[in-house]
Design a protein around this motif. Sequence first.
Motif, PDB file in Angstrom:
ATOM      1  N   THR A 227       0.863  -1.184   0.000  1.00 43.19           N
ATOM      2  CA  THR A 227       0.000   0.000   0.000  1.00 43.19           C
ATOM      3  C   THR A 227       0.901   1.237   0.000  1.00 43.19           C
ATOM      4  N   PRO A 228       0.343   2.422  -0.346  1.00 40.87           N
ATOM      5  CA  PRO A 228       1.169   3.631  -0.279  1.00 40.87           C
ATOM      6  C   PRO A 228       1.839   3.798   1.091  1.00 40.87           C
ATOM      7  N   ARG A 229       1.097   3.491   2.169  1.00 39.41           N
ATOM      8  CA  ARG A 229       1.703   3.646   3.508  1.00 39.41           C
ATOM      9  C   ARG A 229       2.902   2.729   3.686  1.00 39.41           C
ATOM     10  N   GLU A 230       2.741   1.484   3.233  1.00 38.70           N
ATOM     11  CA  GLU A 230       3.835   0.511   3.400  1.00 38.70           C
ATOM     12  C   GLU A 230       5.049   0.926   2.567  1.00 38.70           C
ATOM     13  N   VAL A 231       4.794   1.300   1.323  1.00 43.38           N
ATOM     14  CA  VAL A 231       5.906   1.620   0.425  1.00 43.38           C
ATOM     15  C   VAL A 231       6.621   2.900   0.857  1.00 43.38           C
ATOM     16  N   PHE A 232       5.852   3.942   1.147  1.00 44.96           N
ATOM     17  CA  PHE A 232       6.498   5.222   1.450  1.00 44.96           C
ATOM     18  C   PHE A 232       7.094   5.292   2.854  1.00 44.96           C
ATOM     19  N   SER A 233       6.773   4.292   3.708  1.00 46.68           N
ATOM     20  CA  SER A 233       7.439   4.301   5.008  1.00 46.68           C
ATOM     21  C   SER A 233       8.882   3.778   4.872  1.00 46.68           C
ATOM     22  N   GLU A 234       9.190   3.207   3.691  1.00 41.44           N
ATOM     23  CA  GLU A 234      10.563   2.728   3.418  1.00 41.44           C
ATOM     24  C   GLU A 234      11.398   3.855   2.796  1.00 41.44           C
ATOM     25  N   VAL A 235      11.497   4.964   3.512  1.00 38.72           N
ATOM     26  CA  VAL A 235      12.124   6.159   2.923  1.00 38.72           C
ATOM     27  C   VAL A 235      13.558   5.880   2.455  1.00 38.72           C
ATOM     28  N   THR A 249       5.821  13.135   3.591  1.00 39.03           N
ATOM     29  CA  THR A 249       6.470  11.933   4.145  1.00 39.03           C
ATOM     30  C   THR A 249       7.939  12.233   4.442  1.00 39.03           C
ATOM     31  N   GLU A 250       8.548  12.992   3.533  1.00 40.64           N
ATOM     32  CA  GLU A 250       9.948  13.415   3.687  1.00 40.64           C
ATOM     33  C   GLU A 250      10.115  14.278   4.945  1.00 40.64           C
ATOM     34  N   LEU A 251       9.176  15.194   5.143  1.00 35.63           N
ATOM     35  CA  LEU A 251       9.242  16.084   6.315  1.00 35.63           C
ATOM     36  C   LEU A 251       9.104  15.270   7.603  1.00 35.63           C
ATOM     37  N   ALA A 252       8.153  14.327   7.604  1.00 37.02           N
ATOM     38  CA  ALA A 252       7.953  13.477   8.789  1.00 37.02           C
ATOM     39  C   ALA A 252       9.214  12.652   9.065  1.00 37.02           C
ATOM     40  N   TYR A 253       9.839  12.192   7.996  1.00 37.25           N
ATOM     41  CA  TYR A 253      11.069  11.390   8.122  1.00 37.25           C
ATOM     42  C   TYR A 253      12.172  12.231   8.778  1.00 37.25           C
ATOM     43  N   LYS A 254      12.294  13.476   8.305  1.00 39.31           N
ATOM     44  CA  LYS A 254      13.341  14.353   8.858  1.00 39.31           C
ATOM     45  C   LYS A 254      13.068  14.680  10.323  1.00 39.31           C
ATOM     46  N   LEU A 255      11.784  14.896  10.642  1.00 43.16           N
ATOM     47  CA  LEU A 255      11.433  15.190  12.046  1.00 43.16           C
ATOM     48  C   LEU A 255      11.741  13.972  12.931  1.00 43.16           C
ATOM     49  N   GLN A 261       8.677  12.040  17.980  1.00 38.95           N
ATOM     50  CA  GLN A 261       7.896  10.790  17.935  1.00 38.95           C
ATOM     51  C   GLN A 261       6.800  10.926  16.872  1.00 38.95           C
ATOM     52  N   ILE A 262       7.155  10.619  15.645  1.00 39.72           N
ATOM     53  CA  ILE A 262       6.182  10.764  14.552  1.00 39.72           C
ATOM     54  C   ILE A 262       6.095   9.433  13.819  1.00 39.72           C
ATOM     55  N   PRO A 263       4.870   8.948  13.513  1.00 37.90           N
ATOM     56  CA  PRO A 263       4.760   7.650  12.842  1.00 37.90           C
ATOM     57  C   PRO A 263       5.468   7.637  11.485  1.00 37.90           C
ATOM     58  N   LYS A 264       5.838   6.435  11.050  1.00 42.72           N
ATOM     59  CA  LYS A 264       6.593   6.281   9.802  1.00 42.72           C
ATOM     60  C   LYS A 264       5.724   6.458   8.572  1.00 42.72           C
ATOM     61  N   ASP A 265       4.408   6.260   8.739  1.00 45.27           N
ATOM     62  CA  ASP A 265       3.586   6.128   7.527  1.00 45.27           C
ATOM     63  C   ASP A 265       2.686   7.329   7.268  1.00 45.27           C
ATOM     64  N   ILE A 266       3.228   8.531   7.528  1.00 48.03           N
ATOM     65  CA  ILE A 266       2.458   9.759   7.253  1.00 48.03           C
ATOM     66  C   ILE A 266       2.409   9.995   5.736  1.00 48.03           C
ATOM     67  N   LEU A 267       1.208  10.250   5.225  1.00 54.32           N
ATOM     68  CA  LEU A 267       1.075  10.469   3.771  1.00 54.32           C
ATOM     69  C   LEU A 267       0.501  11.833   3.421  1.00 54.32           C
ATOM     70  N   THR A 268      -0.252  12.438   4.358  1.00 49.88           N
ATOM     71  CA  THR A 268      -0.913  13.709   4.000  1.00 49.88           C
ATOM     72  C   THR A 268      -0.569  14.789   5.020  1.00 49.88           C
ATOM     73  N   VAL A 269      -0.706  16.011   4.558  1.00 49.21           N
ATOM     74  CA  VAL A 269      -0.438  17.169   5.422  1.00 49.21           C
ATOM     75  C   VAL A 269      -1.341  17.109   6.650  1.00 49.21           C
TER      76      VAL A 269
END
Length: 276
Positions: A227-235, A249-255, A261-269
């Motif tokens: 799913t998009p969540r699964e794939v994009f959590s593999e930054v 997703t990139e911003l969440a990854y950097k944070l 403490q931010i989940p890996k599978d953020i997709l929307t603003v």
Amino acid sequence: MDNAIIKVDNVTFQYSNGENEKVPALKNVSLEVKRGEFLVVLGHNGSGKSTLAKLMNSLLVPTKGKVFVNGMDTTDEDKIWEVRQTAGMVFQNPDNQLVATIVEEDVAFGPENQGVEPKEIRRRVDEALEVVEMQQYKKHAPHLLSGGQKQRVAIAGVLAMKPECIILDEPTAMLDPSGRREVMNTIKKLNEEENKTIVHITHYMDEAVEADRIIVMEQGEIVLEGTPREVFSEVEKIKELGLDVPQVTELAYKLRKEGYQIPKDILTVEELVSVI
């Protein structure tokens, strides 16, 4: 009825590079596309994603392995038209697909060639233009339209042939951001309201967020799927492939890297905002 509309069974495709060398564009790829699914295929130029699209539409046939569309073998020459009617194809450059001097005639071109009767063609043309929200342009000349409008007319031309599945090979690559948005909205509508199976090939990550499932291709193989969540959590993995992830997703990854403490599978603003 089988739930898979397209089956790619252990397919290898090689092309000749002019020096009698065989270059593999796809290597042992297996994939099923489910009816009603919105599948996005991501990958770089040269990853094999366009080759995969053309195999699904019988524009190419496998060097090894089999492709089935609605149970029809794509190498069966008697079935080619039926395969292409079942899985309609929209290409990158809308100018290459528009054949007539008036929009409605262009949309009628496919059904006319299928020998559909005139009254039914009229109905299909009106319906297809309505779906892509281009009915007010039906008497216009296609070459005067914007890129996004031309691509929507090209989609209407495919729709008028009543395919169950629509394969879109980088349909937004030549468009500006507003044209891309128009086409993406049309694709989503086809999937959600018209129940069309969609195979959308792109290298824009933000176009993949809405998909039911994503496959990522690299050097002719499927390297990630989910799913998009699964794939994009593999930054990290996606970056190693030289691809991007959606901006949020990139911003969440950097944070997260900074210790938040931010989940890996953020997709929307909206999701990111509510977490913060």
